[in-house]
Motif scaffolding. Structure first.
Motif, PDB file in Angstrom:
ATOM      1  N   TYR A 269      28.243 -59.402 -50.600  1.00 26.72           N
ATOM      2  CA  TYR A 269      27.262 -58.756 -49.804  1.00 26.72           C
ATOM      3  C   TYR A 269      27.964 -57.779 -48.636  1.00 26.72           C
ATOM      4  O   TYR A 269      28.916 -58.299 -47.879  1.00 26.72           O
ATOM      5  CB  TYR A 269      26.587 -59.810 -49.142  1.00 26.72           C
ATOM      6  N   SER A 270      27.781 -56.465 -48.893  1.00 25.61           N
ATOM      7  CA  SER A 270      28.616 -55.640 -47.731  1.00 25.61           C
ATOM      8  C   SER A 270      27.533 -54.735 -47.064  1.00 25.61           C
ATOM      9  O   SER A 270      27.252 -54.646 -45.959  1.00 25.61           O
ATOM     10  CB  SER A 270      29.569 -54.854 -48.435  1.00 25.61           C
ATOM     11  N   GLU A 271      26.818 -53.906 -47.938  1.00 24.11           N
ATOM     12  CA  GLU A 271      25.652 -52.920 -47.259  1.00 24.11           C
ATOM     13  C   GLU A 271      24.197 -53.642 -47.386  1.00 24.11           C
ATOM     14  O   GLU A 271      23.618 -52.839 -46.830  1.00 24.11           O
ATOM     15  CB  GLU A 271      25.896 -51.522 -47.862  1.00 24.11           C
ATOM     16  N   GLU A 272      24.025 -54.588 -47.940  1.00 29.37           N
ATOM     17  CA  GLU A 272      22.781 -55.119 -48.455  1.00 29.37           C
ATOM     18  C   GLU A 272      22.250 -55.790 -47.053  1.00 29.37           C
ATOM     19  O   GLU A 272      22.981 -56.356 -46.217  1.00 29.37           O
ATOM     20  CB  GLU A 272      22.875 -56.104 -49.488  1.00 29.37           C
TER      21      GLU A 272
ATOM     22  N   ALA B 165      34.612 -58.693 -41.017  1.00 27.38           N
ATOM     23  CA  ALA B 165      35.393 -57.931 -41.953  1.00 27.38           C
ATOM     24  C   ALA B 165      35.016 -56.342 -41.817  1.00 27.38           C
ATOM     25  O   ALA B 165      34.071 -56.090 -41.158  1.00 27.38           O
ATOM     26  CB  ALA B 165      34.544 -58.153 -43.374  1.00 27.38           C
ATOM     27  N   ALA B 166      35.969 -55.680 -42.174  1.00 26.47           N
ATOM     28  CA  ALA B 166      36.369 -54.214 -41.804  1.00 26.47           C
ATOM     29  C   ALA B 166      35.547 -53.495 -43.080  1.00 26.47           C
ATOM     30  O   ALA B 166      35.923 -54.190 -44.277  1.00 26.47           O
ATOM     31  CB  ALA B 166      37.621 -53.794 -41.555  1.00 26.47           C
TER      32      ALA B 166
ATOM     33  N   SER C 174      34.549 -61.016 -46.386  1.00 33.15           N
ATOM     34  CA  SER C 174      33.226 -60.833 -47.248  1.00 33.15           C
ATOM     35  C   SER C 174      32.965 -61.858 -48.240  1.00 33.15           C
ATOM     36  O   SER C 174      31.650 -62.111 -48.227  1.00 33.15           O
ATOM     37  CB  SER C 174      33.264 -59.401 -47.864  1.00 33.15           C
ATOM     38  N   PHE C 175      33.936 -62.361 -48.769  1.00 36.65           N
ATOM     39  CA  PHE C 175      33.307 -63.335 -49.730  1.00 36.65           C
ATOM     40  C   PHE C 175      33.089 -64.781 -49.093  1.00 36.65           C
ATOM     41  O   PHE C 175      31.839 -65.366 -49.360  1.00 36.65           O
ATOM     42  CB  PHE C 175      34.637 -63.736 -50.788  1.00 36.65           C
ATOM     43  N   ILE C 176      33.602 -64.948 -48.037  1.00 38.06           N
ATOM     44  CA  ILE C 176      33.369 -66.128 -47.212  1.00 38.06           C
ATOM     45  C   ILE C 176      31.776 -65.861 -46.554  1.00 38.06           C
ATOM     46  O   ILE C 176      30.950 -66.850 -46.524  1.00 38.06           O
ATOM     47  CB  ILE C 176      34.195 -66.325 -46.014  1.00 38.06           C
ATOM     48  N   ASN C 177      31.556 -64.521 -46.290  1.00 38.77           N
ATOM     49  CA  ASN C 177      30.165 -64.298 -45.548  1.00 38.77           C
ATOM     50  C   ASN C 177      29.303 -64.334 -46.646  1.00 38.77           C
ATOM     51  O   ASN C 177      28.198 -64.672 -46.450  1.00 38.77           O
ATOM     52  CB  ASN C 177      30.113 -62.781 -45.035  1.00 38.77           C
ATOM     53  N   SER C 178      29.552 -63.763 -47.837  1.00 37.37           N
ATOM     54  CA  SER C 178      28.720 -63.952 -49.002  1.00 37.37           C
ATOM     55  C   SER C 178      28.193 -65.330 -49.369  1.00 37.37           C
ATOM     56  O   SER C 178      27.085 -65.608 -49.736  1.00 37.37           O
ATOM     57  CB  SER C 178      29.227 -63.158 -49.958  1.00 37.37           C
TER      58      SER C 178
ATOM     59  N   ARG D  57      20.057 -66.104 -46.200  1.00 33.36           N
ATOM     60  CA  ARG D  57      19.898 -64.552 -45.527  1.00 33.36           C
ATOM     61  C   ARG D  57      21.152 -64.082 -45.124  1.00 33.36           C
ATOM     62  O   ARG D  57      22.243 -64.914 -45.304  1.00 33.36           O
ATOM     63  CB  ARG D  57      19.173 -64.900 -44.144  1.00 33.36           C
ATOM     64  N   ILE D  58      21.436 -62.690 -44.894  1.00 31.69           N
ATOM     65  CA  ILE D  58      22.754 -62.101 -44.923  1.00 31.69           C
ATOM     66  C   ILE D  58      23.469 -62.616 -43.507  1.00 31.69           C
ATOM     67  O   ILE D  58      22.940 -62.768 -42.461  1.00 31.69           O
ATOM     68  CB  ILE D  58      22.342 -60.711 -44.696  1.00 31.69           C
ATOM     69  N   ALA D  59      24.520 -63.225 -43.771  1.00 33.24           N
ATOM     70  CA  ALA D  59      25.239 -63.597 -42.587  1.00 33.24           C
ATOM     71  C   ALA D  59      26.754 -63.084 -42.439  1.00 33.24           C
ATOM     72  O   ALA D  59      27.027 -62.322 -43.370  1.00 33.24           O
ATOM     73  CB  ALA D  59      25.586 -65.151 -42.743  1.00 33.24           C
TER      74      ALA D  59
END
Length: 264
Positions: free
Chosen positions: A230-233, A58-59, A39-43, A51-53
């Protein structure tokens, strides 16, 4: 300590390794299962793309590691085929049982540049030198330039010395290699109601001034950074971006210092 997001973003966009023989700065992300490494890498990816990637799978809730392979993530920049001059490596989560989670020896081999992309982690045994995934002659680009330990804030208070044994083992190898290290504390909004209410309360939180993790892991307090992944955003937010850019800038600075000091 809230910095101007645009200034930080520009700093990251302008970064290039000063050495001509290093194409990219390599950051290795490791930490316990469920800490939020992917999730950190995605953030980081989301902040830099605006934009959200979600390329690093990630689970939502995990008790065993969701990441099974050693994977390198490059982040697109501007024109097609153009990338930022740094890469992030995702790893299988550390579990405290000896026979589960990533083998600490594999992380040590990765630090030295011996592990190639796509290597399937095997908790029972480390990568052997006769494997297809073993890089016998790593270049400066293959080696890790910064070690990033990701730890969830809502679990820090519960950690024991045994819990950080594998992390300490990895950290000691990084220290021997001269590789700089910092820690990213994720899930800060879950750990502290004041932060959950308003992310800008992050630096006022007594919870995050707790020295317990610093003492256990041996990472100085000024090298430990709070973030909210970023998780639920579904859209990016300035406060979330600012914390991520703040730690990313520090990672780049630490890595650049290490690259500059590498032998020719």
């Amino acid at each position: 300590r809230w910095r101007d997001k645009d200034t930080e973003l520009q700093y990251v966009r302008n970064y290039k390794p000063k050495r001509h023989d290093v194409k990219h700065l390599r950051m290795l992300v490791h930490g316990p299962v469920g800490a939020g490494k992917s999730s950190f890498i995605n953030s980081v990816d989301s902040v830099l793309r605006g934009r959200i990637a979600g390329r690093a799978l990630a689970a939502a809730e995990v008790t065993t590691s969701f990441t099974k392979q050693y994977k390198t993530y490059k982040i697109p920049k501007g024109q097609p085929g153009e990338f930022y001059p740094f890469v992030l490596n995702d790893t299988m989560g550390l579990e405290m049982n000896e026979d589960r989670g990533v083998h600490a020896e594999d992380i040590k081999l990765a630090l030295k540049g011996h592990v190639t992309d796509g290597y399937p982690f095997n908790p029972a045994s480390k990568l052997s030198s006769d494997s297809l995934y073993y890089n016998a002659e790593p270049t400066k680009n293959d080696k890790v330039h910064v070690l990033v330990c990701v730890v969830p804030a809502d679990k820090v208070a519960l950690m024991t010395k045994d819990d950080v044994r594998k992390m300490t083992d990895i950290r000691e190898t990084a220290s021997e290699l001269g590789i700089p290290q910092l820690a990213v504390i994720t899930k800060i909004d879950l750990a502290c109601p004041e932060i959950h209410k308003d992310l800008k309360n992050v630096y006022k939180s007594k919870y995050l001034k707790d020295k317990k993790f610093s003492d256990f892991a041996g990472i100085p307090m000024n090298c430990i950074f709070p973030v909210k992944n970023y998780s639920e955003e579904i859209n990016i937010k300035n406060e979330v971006d600012s914390l991520i850019l703040s730690v990313l800038r520090r990672i780049i600075d630490f890595g650049e210092d290490f690259i500059s000091d590498m032998e020719t």
